[in-house]
Design a protein around this motif. Structure first.
Motif, PDB file in Angstrom:
ATOM      1  N   LEU A 262       5.359   1.890   8.873  1.00  0.00           N
ATOM      2  CA  LEU A 262       6.566   1.446   8.173  1.00  0.00           C
ATOM      3  C   LEU A 262       7.356   2.580   7.529  1.00  0.00           C
ATOM      4  O   LEU A 262       8.569   2.486   7.389  1.00  0.00           O
ATOM      5  CB  LEU A 262       6.204   0.414   7.100  1.00  0.00           C
ATOM      6  CG  LEU A 262       5.531  -0.877   7.560  1.00  0.00           C
ATOM      7  CD1 LEU A 262       5.367  -1.826   6.395  1.00  0.00           C
ATOM      8  CD2 LEU A 262       6.310  -1.534   8.695  1.00  0.00           C
ATOM      9  N   PHE A 263       6.660   3.620   7.098  1.00  0.00           N
ATOM     10  CA  PHE A 263       7.353   4.729   6.438  1.00  0.00           C
ATOM     11  C   PHE A 263       6.481   5.969   6.471  1.00  0.00           C
ATOM     12  O   PHE A 263       5.258   5.888   6.591  1.00  0.00           O
ATOM     13  CB  PHE A 263       7.726   4.372   4.987  1.00  0.00           C
ATOM     14  CG  PHE A 263       6.577   3.841   4.155  1.00  0.00           C
ATOM     15  CD1 PHE A 263       5.690   4.688   3.527  1.00  0.00           C
ATOM     16  CD2 PHE A 263       6.390   2.474   4.014  1.00  0.00           C
ATOM     17  CE1 PHE A 263       4.631   4.200   2.759  1.00  0.00           C
ATOM     18  CE2 PHE A 263       5.343   1.971   3.256  1.00  0.00           C
ATOM     19  CZ  PHE A 263       4.461   2.836   2.633  1.00  0.00           C
ATOM     20  N   GLU A 264       7.122   7.119   6.362  1.00  0.00           N
ATOM     21  CA  GLU A 264       6.404   8.390   6.374  1.00  0.00           C
ATOM     22  C   GLU A 264       5.893   8.726   4.978  1.00  0.00           C
ATOM     23  O   GLU A 264       6.523   8.421   3.978  1.00  0.00           O
ATOM     24  CB  GLU A 264       7.327   9.512   6.860  1.00  0.00           C
ATOM     25  CG  GLU A 264       7.780   9.375   8.299  1.00  0.00           C
ATOM     26  CD  GLU A 264       8.655  10.538   8.726  1.00  0.00           C
ATOM     27  OE1 GLU A 264       8.914  11.434   7.890  1.00  0.00           O
ATOM     28  OE2 GLU A 264       9.092  10.547   9.894  1.00  0.00           O
ATOM     29  N   GLY A 265       4.740   9.384   4.949  1.00  0.00           N
ATOM     30  CA  GLY A 265       4.226   9.906   3.693  1.00  0.00           C
ATOM     31  C   GLY A 265       3.834   8.843   2.697  1.00  0.00           C
ATOM     32  O   GLY A 265       3.461   7.725   3.051  1.00  0.00           O
TER      33      GLY A 265
ATOM     34  N   ARG B 112       0.836  -1.200   0.000  1.00  0.00           N
ATOM     35  CA  ARG B 112       0.000   0.000   0.000  1.00  0.00           C
ATOM     36  C   ARG B 112       0.876   1.258   0.000  1.00  0.00           C
ATOM     37  O   ARG B 112       1.956   1.271   0.568  1.00  0.00           O
ATOM     38  CB  ARG B 112      -0.908  -0.003   1.230  1.00  0.00           C
ATOM     39  CG  ARG B 112      -2.057  -1.007   1.152  1.00  0.00           C
ATOM     40  CD  ARG B 112      -2.800  -1.081   2.477  1.00  0.00           C
ATOM     41  NE  ARG B 112      -2.057  -1.842   3.471  1.00  0.00           N
ATOM     42  CZ  ARG B 112      -2.007  -1.546   4.767  1.00  0.00           C
ATOM     43  NH1 ARG B 112      -2.635  -0.479   5.237  1.00  0.00           N
ATOM     44  NH2 ARG B 112      -1.331  -2.310   5.610  1.00  0.00           N
ATOM     45  N   SER B 113       0.390   2.300  -0.628  1.00  0.00           N
ATOM     46  CA  SER B 113       1.188   3.510  -0.802  1.00  0.00           C
ATOM     47  C   SER B 113       1.478   4.233   0.499  1.00  0.00           C
ATOM     48  O   SER B 113       2.483   4.952   0.615  1.00  0.00           O
ATOM     49  CB  SER B 113       0.471   4.475  -1.759  1.00  0.00           C
ATOM     50  OG  SER B 113       0.336   3.907  -3.034  1.00  0.00           O
TER      51      SER B 113
ATOM     52  N   VAL C 213      12.640   5.517  -6.805  1.00  0.00           N
ATOM     53  CA  VAL C 213      13.769   5.752  -5.917  1.00  0.00           C
ATOM     54  C   VAL C 213      14.602   4.476  -5.862  1.00  0.00           C
ATOM     55  O   VAL C 213      14.072   3.371  -6.019  1.00  0.00           O
ATOM     56  CB  VAL C 213      13.302   6.159  -4.504  1.00  0.00           C
ATOM     57  CG1 VAL C 213      12.577   5.002  -3.811  1.00  0.00           C
ATOM     58  CG2 VAL C 213      14.460   6.646  -3.647  1.00  0.00           C
ATOM     59  N   VAL C 214      15.904   4.620  -5.667  1.00  0.00           N
ATOM     60  CA  VAL C 214      16.806   3.483  -5.505  1.00  0.00           C
ATOM     61  C   VAL C 214      17.301   3.462  -4.066  1.00  0.00           C
ATOM     62  O   VAL C 214      17.815   4.467  -3.566  1.00  0.00           O
ATOM     63  CB  VAL C 214      18.000   3.567  -6.475  1.00  0.00           C
ATOM     64  CG1 VAL C 214      18.951   2.384  -6.262  1.00  0.00           C
ATOM     65  CG2 VAL C 214      17.520   3.615  -7.922  1.00  0.00           C
ATOM     66  N   ASN C 215      17.127   2.317  -3.400  1.00  0.00           N
ATOM     67  CA  ASN C 215      17.573   2.132  -2.017  1.00  0.00           C
ATOM     68  C   ASN C 215      17.023   3.219  -1.090  1.00  0.00           C
ATOM     69  O   ASN C 215      17.758   3.829  -0.305  1.00  0.00           O
ATOM     70  CB  ASN C 215      19.100   2.062  -1.947  1.00  0.00           C
ATOM     71  CG  ASN C 215      19.635   0.802  -2.600  1.00  0.00           C
ATOM     72  OD1 ASN C 215      19.137  -0.296  -2.356  1.00  0.00           O
ATOM     73  ND2 ASN C 215      20.633   0.965  -3.466  1.00  0.00           N
ATOM     74  N   GLY C 216      15.705   3.395  -1.188  1.00  0.00           N
ATOM     75  CA  GLY C 216      15.003   4.274  -0.263  1.00  0.00           C
ATOM     76  C   GLY C 216      14.600   3.486   0.970  1.00  0.00           C
ATOM     77  O   GLY C 216      15.415   2.814   1.601  1.00  0.00           O
ATOM     78  N   ARG C 217      13.306   3.521   1.303  1.00  0.00           N
ATOM     79  CA  ARG C 217      12.831   2.776   2.475  1.00  0.00           C
ATOM     80  C   ARG C 217      13.038   1.280   2.307  1.00  0.00           C
ATOM     81  O   ARG C 217      13.340   0.564   3.270  1.00  0.00           O
ATOM     82  CB  ARG C 217      11.345   3.084   2.716  1.00  0.00           C
ATOM     83  CG  ARG C 217      10.681   2.215   3.796  1.00  0.00           C
ATOM     84  CD  ARG C 217      11.378   2.343   5.133  1.00  0.00           C
ATOM     85  NE  ARG C 217      10.731   1.540   6.160  1.00  0.00           N
ATOM     86  CZ  ARG C 217      11.008   0.261   6.412  1.00  0.00           C
ATOM     87  NH1 ARG C 217      11.928  -0.356   5.674  1.00  0.00           N
ATOM     88  NH2 ARG C 217      10.391  -0.392   7.371  1.00  0.00           N
TER      89      ARG C 217
END
Length: 274
Positions: free
Chosen positions: A158-161, A152-153, A196-200
């Motif tokens: 797990l992550f912000e935004g 899910r977006s 993105v590469v190697n983000g969250r």
């Protein structure tokens, strides 16, 4: 190979792994759960349909029908966290991505049951992946293992935004050649979708365990934000609104982009010399 593990053997130097598309929960486990829908909520919805074109490219596809609630095939079997200090789920999860409990009190799997689940599902799945990797290495020299996921977006625990559409993971460049990461990133950049590469998400256990660029095994994870190919309801997600049905027309732009991504993987492996 079995009723829960499905392998399509292709000829191209590409394996597409799908460890989280399953929704099956054995009858010995499901009655112990608080809510069967909750136990399936975090599946990688419709990934097997989204990547259905991959077989036509010659890719080998390894997927399972077992729910990640039963066992997460992309976690370190030792129990070590892939993201120390950040929220994540375990080999046999006891809560959802949102932190909701999965099991009725006292019904969580103990160490013996976890070991049994590992022997029943985790070990055969990874043995199958290894067989396919070595088969294609023998033929091509180099092979790309592409670990296909979605989420899910928005998952605040797990992550912000809001997550980018394409989340490419190579464990900060350790699991594949830079040329492969660059090729996949370029294919994603040439789309209307964010990336993105190697983000969250930097790659799960599969990517980190199998990626051995020096041996010609290049592993890369793709975590897709679900909104790129299916409609996501406004929160809260419930049994009445999630998952939304797979719509081929809705998913077509993402499929076209992913076709270019997989073709870039194949082209890289065909040119790479281990």
């Amino acid at each position: 190979m079995s009723d829960w593990l499905h392998v399509h053997e292709g000829h191209a130097p590409l394996i597409v792994a799908m460890p989280h598309v399953g929704t099956e929960i054995p009858p010995s486990i499901e009655p112990r759960l608080i809510d069967p829908w909750r136990a399936r909520k975090d599946a990688d919805w419709w990934i097997e349909k989204l990547y259905a074109f991959a077989a036509g490219l010659g890719a080998t596809i390894v997927r399972t029908t077992i729910s990640r609630t039963v066992i997460d095939l992309n976690r370190d079997p030792s129990g070590a966290s892939l993201y120390p200090g950040q929220a994540t789920t375990t080999l046999c999860p006891t809560d959802t991505f949102d932190g909701e409990p999965l099991y009725q009190p006292g019904q969580e799997p103990d160490a013996a049951e976890i070991a049994h689940r590992r022997a029943t599902w985790f070990d055969p799945y990874h043995a199958s992946l290894r067989v396919q990797i070595e088969r294609l290495r023998h033929t091509h020299g180099s092979v790309v293992l592409y670990d296909a996921h979605s989420i899910r977006s928005r998952v605040p625990r797990l992550f912000e935004g809001e997550l980018p559409h394409f989340n490419i993971g190579t464990n900060n460049g350790a699991t594949c050649a830079q040329a492969l990461s660059d090729a996949v990133a370029a294919a994603c950049a040439n789309t209307p979708f964010s990336s993105v590469v190697n983000g969250r998400f930097r790659g799960g256990w599969t990517t980190r365990h199998y990626g051995e660029p020096a041996r010609g095994v290049h592993a890369i994870q793709m975590e897709l934000a679900c909104r790129g190919y299916m409609d996501e309801p406004s929160a809260p997600f419930t049994a009445a609104n999630w998952p939304t049905p797979f719509d081929a027309a809705r998913a077509a732009p993402m499929q076209a982009a992913l076709s270019n991504v997989l073709q870039a993987c194949i082209a890289f492996a065909q040119e790479e010399k281990p």
